[in-house]
Motif scaffolding. Structure first.
Motif, PDB file in Angstrom:
ATOM      1  N   ASP A 348      38.307  19.558  48.016  1.00 21.57           N
ATOM      2  CA  ASP A 348      37.987  20.525  47.271  1.00 21.57           C
ATOM      3  C   ASP A 348      38.255  21.986  47.962  1.00 21.57           C
ATOM      4  O   ASP A 348      38.903  22.611  47.318  1.00 21.57           O
ATOM      5  N   ILE A 349      37.786  21.999  49.171  1.00 18.05           N
ATOM      6  CA  ILE A 349      38.159  23.398  49.805  1.00 18.05           C
ATOM      7  C   ILE A 349      39.717  23.619  49.902  1.00 18.05           C
ATOM      8  O   ILE A 349      39.953  24.776  49.814  1.00 18.05           O
ATOM      9  N   GLN A 355      44.547  27.206  45.664  1.00 12.76           N
ATOM     10  CA  GLN A 355      44.557  28.039  44.530  1.00 12.76           C
ATOM     11  C   GLN A 355      44.356  29.617  44.780  1.00 12.76           C
ATOM     12  O   GLN A 355      45.091  30.575  44.239  1.00 12.76           O
ATOM     13  N   GLY A 356      43.613  29.998  45.665  1.00  9.89           N
ATOM     14  CA  GLY A 356      43.318  31.491  46.214  1.00  9.89           C
ATOM     15  C   GLY A 356      44.826  31.783  46.658  1.00  9.89           C
ATOM     16  O   GLY A 356      44.799  33.137  46.397  1.00  9.89           O
ATOM     17  N   ARG A 358      47.623  31.352  45.983  1.00  4.97           N
ATOM     18  CA  ARG A 358      48.684  31.233  44.826  1.00  4.97           C
ATOM     19  C   ARG A 358      48.464  32.292  44.049  1.00  4.97           C
ATOM     20  O   ARG A 358      49.305  33.342  43.852  1.00  4.97           O
ATOM     21  N   GLU A 359      46.919  32.783  43.711  1.00  9.78           N
ATOM     22  CA  GLU A 359      46.529  33.935  43.138  1.00  9.78           C
ATOM     23  C   GLU A 359      46.938  35.258  43.888  1.00  9.78           C
ATOM     24  O   GLU A 359      47.433  36.161  43.272  1.00  9.78           O
ATOM     25  N   ARG A 360      46.627  35.242  45.310  1.00  9.12           N
ATOM     26  CA  ARG A 360      47.035  36.340  45.982  1.00  9.12           C
ATOM     27  C   ARG A 360      48.440  36.767  46.155  1.00  9.12           C
ATOM     28  O   ARG A 360      48.849  37.983  45.837  1.00  9.12           O
ATOM     29  N   ASP A 361      49.295  35.617  46.212  1.00 11.52           N
ATOM     30  CA  ASP A 361      50.624  35.768  46.267  1.00 11.52           C
ATOM     31  C   ASP A 361      51.392  36.356  44.814  1.00 11.52           C
ATOM     32  O   ASP A 361      52.183  37.246  44.783  1.00 11.52           O
ATOM     33  N   GLY A 362      50.492  35.986  43.746  1.00  9.98           N
ATOM     34  CA  GLY A 362      51.099  36.338  42.581  1.00  9.98           C
ATOM     35  C   GLY A 362      50.645  37.837  42.343  1.00  9.98           C
ATOM     36  O   GLY A 362      51.346  38.804  41.960  1.00  9.98           O
ATOM     37  N   SER A 363      49.361  38.475  43.034  1.00  6.50           N
ATOM     38  CA  SER A 363      49.189  39.705  42.815  1.00  6.50           C
ATOM     39  C   SER A 363      49.994  40.312  43.920  1.00  6.50           C
ATOM     40  O   SER A 363      50.204  41.639  43.323  1.00  6.50           O
ATOM     41  N   ILE A 364      50.287  40.132  44.930  1.00  8.02           N
ATOM     42  CA  ILE A 364      51.482  40.834  45.766  1.00  8.02           C
ATOM     43  C   ILE A 364      52.692  41.249  45.248  1.00  8.02           C
ATOM     44  O   ILE A 364      52.967  42.236  45.216  1.00  8.02           O
TER      45      ILE A 364
END
Length: 463
Positions: A348-349, A355-356, A358-364
């Motif tokens: 789970d971790i 997932q975190g 991937r979200e950070r890379d997308g924001s960058i």
């Protein structure tokens, strides 16, 4: 009159007052008015079929989205009561021409209703049967009593001098339209058991509203046609009684079955609470099957020995559950696998971390794109500002100290501030008004901004 005489008269006066209070004759409308009113409600022509179709569509939508308010609204505008009351009135006065005409109109109304509801449920994307639909598929004795009481109230209200709001209430209570819409749902989805149950409920309502109409018509002693042959009159009454009984019998059976299922469910739940409600074993799921008389449980916690479960099963008859069976499911091992638990937590971790990321890379990536767009706009503006300043200097060589930028225009609180291109210049000699106007128009056109500002200043005076 003496006191003793008064005391003697009171007991005889009270029953007379009570009989007058409950009499249906003193405020009854004229026989001709009742006859014309009930006959007029039989016909299904003109606006009535359109109202019926629209009411069916409204009721179908209400059943489809599970909205009782919409269903009640549809029942209020439904014109189905007229032909049913006409059948009862025709039987009550032995006018079989009226009975035949009422049956024809009721058949047309039912056909229109089934066609409209079937068409709706064939087209709607919401094909799940909601609780309001399912509630119209298993009629019981209570539906018979509702139809009978509602029909009695309805015909009494129709035969009064002063009309009241009885008929809308009867339309809601007896619920003529929702069963037809449910039958249409059964036709649209090929569910013949739902169609049969819903149409049976509609038939119950029709038969007992008509029967209650016959009862009230007989009580009010409205003028009716007498048969020369009394045997024919008796045959008509026996036929009506047979139809009523044949319609009611299945509902009585269903009502007995419903009561039996409810009693079994209540006793089974009480038995489970008493036998499994203590200790370290807990019931996480209970499934009751009244038809098979089966109680199925799923347990967690400390494992119960089979001997204890068998002992509990033997106590079923004492709880009023004779003939019932008890089926118990338990986990094979109540111990927790720590290694497996750790692996699940780490998985789970890792999944959350990925997932975190991937979200950070997308924001960058998104921020880089926005930054590149802003840089391109800035570079384009710098080039445009230099070109505008050079062109202005070429047109007005006696003007210098050129400043080209974007100025923030102060705005009222209700409006946001706006940035506009601004050109500032110091001119040795003042420009003529025509030149100022031409320069302003040129700046607006050149910068493609209607709010562009031209600020011209005179050189400072020498002392």
């Amino acid at each position: 009159m003496s006191t003793n005489d008064t005391e003697t008269a009171l007991p005889t006066a009270a029953p007379a007052t009570l009989a007058h209070r409950f009499s249906l004759l003193h405020d009854k409308a004229d026989d001709d008015v009742i006859d014309s009113t009930l006959r007029a409600g039989v016909e299904l022509r003109g606006a009535t079929p359109w109202i019926l179709m629209f009411a069916i569509f409204v009721a179908s939508i209400g059943l489809n989205i599970n909205s009782p308010a919409v269903i009640i609204g549809a029942m209020l505008i439904s014109p189905l009561m007229g032909p049913i009351v006409g059948i009862g009135y025709g039987i009550g006065i032995f006018d079989f021409a009226l009975v035949r005409r009422s049956f024809v109109n009721l058949g047309i109304a039912a056909a229109i209703s089934l066609a409209a509801s079937t068409l709706y449920f064939l087209l709607t994307p919401l094909d799940e049967a909601q609780s309001e639909l399912l509630a119209r598929t298993t009629p019981t004795l209570w539906d018979v009593l509702i139809a009978l009481a509602g029909g009695l109230a309805g015909i009494i209200g129709m035969t009064r001098k002063e009309k009241s709001n009885v008929i809308p209430g009867v339309a809601i209570a007896t619920a003529l339209m929702p069963p037809l819409c449910t039958a249409g749902y059964g036709l649209a989805n090929g569910d013949w058991s739902m169609f049969g149950g819903a149409f049976y409920l509609f038939s119950i309502n029709c038969v007992f509203i008509a029967a209650s109409t016959v009862i009230v018509i007989e009580y009010l002693r409205l003028p009716h046609r007498k048969f020369v042959d009394q045997r024919v009159e008796k045959r008509v009454k026996r036929t009506l009684l047979a139809v009523v009984l044949l319609t009611a019998l299945p509902s009585i059976y269903l009502a007995i079955q419903l009561v039996d299922n409810e009693v079994f469910g209540n006793r089974a739940r009480q038995f489970v609470r008493q036998e499994f409600g203590t200790g370290t074993t807990h019931v996480v799921d209970t499934r009751l099957d009244p038809l098979r008389r089966q109680i199925e449980l799923t347990l967690i916690g400390a494992r119960m020995p089979q001997s204890a479960i068998d002992a509990i099963g033997k106590r079923l008859p004492q709880a009023g559950l004779a003939g019932a069976s008890l089926v118990v499911h338990q986990a094979e091992d109540s111990k927790v696998d720590v290694g497996l638990l750790k692996a699940d937590i780490l998985a789970d971790i890792f999944r959350d971390t990925q997932q975190g990321l991937r979200e950070r890379d997308g924001s960058i990536v998104q921020l880089k794109q926005e930054l590149a767009q802003e840089k391109a706009k800035h570079d384009s503006w710098r080039q445009t500002a230099a070109d505008v300043a050079a062109e202005f200097a070429a047109q007005f060589p006696h003007c210098g100290d050129l400043l080209m930028g974007r100025a923030l225009v102060a705005a009222p609180e209700a409006k946001p501030a706006e940035e506009v291109p601004t050109l500032s210049a110091t001119c040795k000699t003042a420009l003529k008004p025509a030149e100022v106007e031409r320069a302003q128009a040129w700046l607006v056109t050149r910068t493609k901004s209607p709010g562009a500002r031209l600020v011209l200043m005179a050189p400072p005076r020498r002392r």
